[in-house]
Design a protein around this motif. Structure first.
Motif, PDB file in Angstrom:
ATOM      1  N   TRP A 110       3.194  23.667   1.348  1.00  0.00           N
ATOM      2  CA  TRP A 110       3.816  22.818   1.503  1.00  0.00           C
ATOM      3  C   TRP A 110       3.306  21.385   0.790  1.00  0.00           C
ATOM      4  N   LEU A 111       1.896  21.365   1.088  1.00  0.00           N
ATOM      5  CA  LEU A 111       1.731  20.016   0.854  1.00  0.00           C
ATOM      6  C   LEU A 111       1.035  20.089  -0.389  1.00  0.00           C
ATOM      7  N   LEU A 112       0.070  21.057  -1.013  1.00  0.00           N
ATOM      8  CA  LEU A 112      -1.527  20.961  -1.613  1.00  0.00           C
ATOM      9  C   LEU A 112      -0.293  20.891  -2.965  1.00  0.00           C
ATOM     10  N   TRP A 113       0.395  21.118  -3.610  1.00  0.00           N
ATOM     11  CA  TRP A 113       0.600  21.550  -4.894  1.00  0.00           C
ATOM     12  C   TRP A 113       1.863  20.744  -5.071  1.00  0.00           C
ATOM     13  N   ARG A 114       1.720  19.827  -4.179  1.00  0.00           N
ATOM     14  CA  ARG A 114       2.641  17.738  -4.467  1.00  0.00           C
ATOM     15  C   ARG A 114       1.661  17.291  -4.477  1.00  0.00           C
ATOM     16  N   VAL A 115       0.621  16.789  -4.133  1.00  0.00           N
ATOM     17  CA  VAL A 115      -0.319  15.967  -4.103  1.00  0.00           C
ATOM     18  C   VAL A 115      -0.489  15.123  -5.322  1.00  0.00           C
ATOM     19  N   GLU A 116      -0.134  15.641  -6.783  1.00  0.00           N
ATOM     20  CA  GLU A 116      -0.834  15.868  -7.653  1.00  0.00           C
ATOM     21  C   GLU A 116       0.284  14.642  -7.526  1.00  0.00           C
ATOM     22  N   ARG A 117       1.328  14.562  -7.280  1.00  0.00           N
ATOM     23  CA  ARG A 117       1.834  13.205  -7.371  1.00  0.00           C
ATOM     24  C   ARG A 117       1.600  12.392  -6.661  1.00  0.00           C
ATOM     25  N   PHE A 118       1.723  12.601  -5.427  1.00  0.00           N
ATOM     26  CA  PHE A 118       1.211  11.221  -4.656  1.00  0.00           C
ATOM     27  C   PHE A 118      -0.047  10.584  -5.266  1.00  0.00           C
ATOM     28  N   GLN A 119      -0.910  10.828  -6.060  1.00  0.00           N
ATOM     29  CA  GLN A 119      -2.712  10.795  -6.956  1.00  0.00           C
ATOM     30  C   GLN A 119      -1.613  10.250  -7.574  1.00  0.00           C
ATOM     31  N   ARG A 121       0.903   8.383  -8.381  1.00  0.00           N
ATOM     32  CA  ARG A 121       1.448   7.675  -7.832  1.00  0.00           C
ATOM     33  C   ARG A 121       0.448   5.740  -7.231  1.00  0.00           C
ATOM     34  N   HIS A 122      -0.057   6.771  -6.952  1.00  0.00           N
ATOM     35  CA  HIS A 122      -1.495   6.349  -5.737  1.00  0.00           C
ATOM     36  C   HIS A 122      -2.431   6.307  -6.398  1.00  0.00           C
ATOM     37  N   PRO A 123      -3.431   6.241  -7.645  1.00  0.00           N
ATOM     38  CA  PRO A 123      -4.449   7.099  -8.443  1.00  0.00           C
ATOM     39  C   PRO A 123      -6.005   6.380  -7.430  1.00  0.00           C
ATOM     40  N   TYR A 124      -5.857   5.338  -7.234  1.00  0.00           N
ATOM     41  CA  TYR A 124      -7.033   4.467  -6.770  1.00  0.00           C
ATOM     42  C   TYR A 124      -7.374   4.797  -4.584  1.00  0.00           C
ATOM     43  N   TYR A 125      -6.526   6.044  -4.209  1.00  0.00           N
ATOM     44  CA  TYR A 125      -6.676   6.793  -3.092  1.00  0.00           C
ATOM     45  C   TYR A 125      -7.596   8.076  -3.464  1.00  0.00           C
ATOM     46  N   ASP A 126      -8.414   8.498  -2.361  1.00  0.00           N
ATOM     47  CA  ASP A 126      -8.945   9.826  -2.848  1.00  0.00           C
ATOM     48  C   ASP A 126      -8.581  10.416  -1.598  1.00  0.00           C
ATOM     49  N   LEU A 127      -7.734  11.494  -1.312  1.00  0.00           N
ATOM     50  CA  LEU A 127      -8.180  12.594  -0.313  1.00  0.00           C
ATOM     51  C   LEU A 127      -8.183  12.877   0.039  1.00  0.00           C
ATOM     52  N   ARG A 128      -8.973  12.992   2.077  1.00  0.00           N
ATOM     53  CA  ARG A 128      -9.933  14.254   1.870  1.00  0.00           C
ATOM     54  C   ARG A 128      -8.733  15.263   3.319  1.00  0.00           C
ATOM     55  N   ILE A 129      -8.541  15.709   3.067  1.00  0.00           N
ATOM     56  CA  ILE A 129      -7.893  17.145   4.399  1.00  0.00           C
ATOM     57  C   ILE A 129      -8.392  17.716   4.918  1.00  0.00           C
ATOM     58  N   ASP A 130      -8.189  17.374   6.560  1.00  0.00           N
ATOM     59  CA  ASP A 130      -8.783  17.811   6.670  1.00  0.00           C
ATOM     60  C   ASP A 130      -7.951  19.326   7.801  1.00  0.00           C
ATOM     61  N   THR A 131      -8.144  20.425   7.638  1.00  0.00           N
ATOM     62  CA  THR A 131      -6.984  21.416   7.595  1.00  0.00           C
ATOM     63  C   THR A 131      -7.255  22.411   8.826  1.00  0.00           C
ATOM     64  N   SER A 132      -8.489  22.066   9.595  1.00  0.00           N
ATOM     65  CA  SER A 132      -8.681  22.790  10.426  1.00  0.00           C
ATOM     66  C   SER A 132      -7.884  23.757  11.812  1.00  0.00           C
ATOM     67  N   GLY A 133      -6.351  23.074  11.395  1.00  0.00           N
ATOM     68  CA  GLY A 133      -5.564  23.034  12.269  1.00  0.00           C
ATOM     69  C   GLY A 133      -5.971  22.539  14.132  1.00  0.00           C
ATOM     70  N   ILE A 291       0.739   3.344   5.144  1.00  0.00           N
ATOM     71  CA  ILE A 291       2.212   3.271   4.208  1.00  0.00           C
ATOM     72  C   ILE A 291       2.587   3.716   3.036  1.00  0.00           C
ATOM     73  N   ALA A 292       1.647   4.048   2.429  1.00  0.00           N
ATOM     74  CA  ALA A 292       2.330   4.303   0.666  1.00  0.00           C
ATOM     75  C   ALA A 292       2.404   5.544   0.845  1.00  0.00           C
ATOM     76  N   PHE A 293       1.423   6.234   1.995  1.00  0.00           N
ATOM     77  CA  PHE A 293       1.384   7.795   2.075  1.00  0.00           C
ATOM     78  C   PHE A 293       2.360   8.150   3.451  1.00  0.00           C
ATOM     79  N   LYS A 294       3.103   7.398   3.887  1.00  0.00           N
ATOM     80  CA  LYS A 294       3.993   7.731   4.148  1.00  0.00           C
ATOM     81  C   LYS A 294       5.291   7.564   3.920  1.00  0.00           C
ATOM     82  N   GLU A 295       5.333   6.815   3.134  1.00  0.00           N
ATOM     83  CA  GLU A 295       6.512   6.609   1.816  1.00  0.00           C
ATOM     84  C   GLU A 295       7.170   7.536   1.045  1.00  0.00           C
ATOM     85  N   TRP A 296       5.967   8.002   0.654  1.00  0.00           N
ATOM     86  CA  TRP A 296       5.717   9.062  -0.572  1.00  0.00           C
ATOM     87  C   TRP A 296       5.772  10.208   0.573  1.00  0.00           C
TER      88      TRP A 296
END
Length: 304
Positions: A110-119, A121-133, A291-296
């Protein structure tokens, strides 16, 4: 009377209102109590109202007037917004690493193929994603925000509803044809069942047994047989390969259904009380990345 030339008077009022002390407010603002008193008197003169009742004795020499007490929450909210805006302006000149923890299947499906849209909108944020579960410690591991699946309550975290799943069988289109084509739940006897064991122990999480009961299937089907996997995404990928039938979840199979990799052989769906929630520490609520990630994310999830 001329208006105060900057926010110093309002900041002084907010600090005094919290501490009910000129001295404590002065210490916080790194000025003298006399300077705080001058700012307060200037603000009262400009507004032509009293902000504090003053007494020469008693446990607290200062108390808020009714007008000041009524205005204080809006003023404090305004300062929070100003701080957030300053953070955003700073972020626009430098990149900020933003850490997110998310269940692996949700990230993959669900998330990863949408992340480009967040980036975008907010190009100055570099996402670090933990998917350890695993359930991470937000403070110790410096996690900004997370997505969790459950009943919506986790100690020490604020949660916001995102998405709720419905559960239903899914399979490769190939299983809709041939000698044992899937046309009714009773046809499941001819195909391997793929079990998602990632939520073992969560009593509300649907299983093949609960779905067949919900579907009213009277044909005796052994729900203990089949392939058991503790990774939801892996189970769906196995179904795509044509090996058997998986119990799909709305959020995880949406794209596969739309693009034809999976199909729903039956229209019977089972609801679930568990859901996906966005979570963060209470003190992070006013942070610009949160705030930015929550709104998106709420926009992507269709939450209004």
């Amino acid at each position: 009377m001329r208006a105060p030339s900057n926010l110093n008077a309002l900041r002084a009022f907010e600090a005094v209102a919290r501490h009910l002390s000129y001295a404590a407010a002065a210490d916080e603002l790194n000025v003298t109590p006399a300077a705080v008193g001058q700012l307060i008197r200037g603000l009262e003169s400009y507004l032509d109202i009293e902000l504090f009742h003053r007494s020469a004795s008693g446990p607290s020499r200062l108390t808020l007037t009714d007008a000041a007490r009524a205005a204080l929450p809006d003023l404090q909210g305004g300062f929070d917004l100003l701080s957030s805006a300053v953070e955003r302006l700073k972020a626009s000149k430098s990149r900020i690493v933003f850490t997110l923890t998310v269940p692996p299947a949700f990230a993959d499906r669900w998330l990863l193929w949408r992340v480009e849209r967040f980036q975008r909108r907010h190009p100055y944020y570099d996402l670090r994603i933990d998917t350890s579960g695993r359930l991470t410690d937000f403070t110790a591991e410096r996690i900004d925000v997370g997505i969790r699946y459950g009943a919506g309550a986790w100690a020490g975290l604020v949660s916001t509803f995102l998405l709720r799943d419905e559960f239903f069988p899914v399979c490769s289109p190939a299983l809709m044809e041939g000698e044992h084509a899937l046309g009714a739940p009773s046809d499941l006897q001819h195909h391997p069942l793929i079990h998602d064991t990632s939520m073992t122990g969560a009593g509300l999480f649907p299983t093949w047994r609960s779905w067949l009961l919900h579907a009213g299937c009277r044909y005796r089907i052994d729900t203990d047989r089949g392939l058991q996997l503790n990774d939801s995404a892996m189970g769906l990928q196995t179904a795509i390969s044509g090996y058997g039938v998986a119990l799909g979840r709305t959020t995880l199979v949406e794209r596969d259904l739309a693009e034809g990799r999976l199909v729903k052989p039956f229209d019977i769906v089972q609801s679930c009380e568990l859901a996906y929630y966005l979570v963060h520490r209470p003190e992070s609520a006013a942070h610009a990345p949160v705030i930015a990630f929550k709104e998106w994310l709420l926009e992507e999830a269709g939450v209004r």
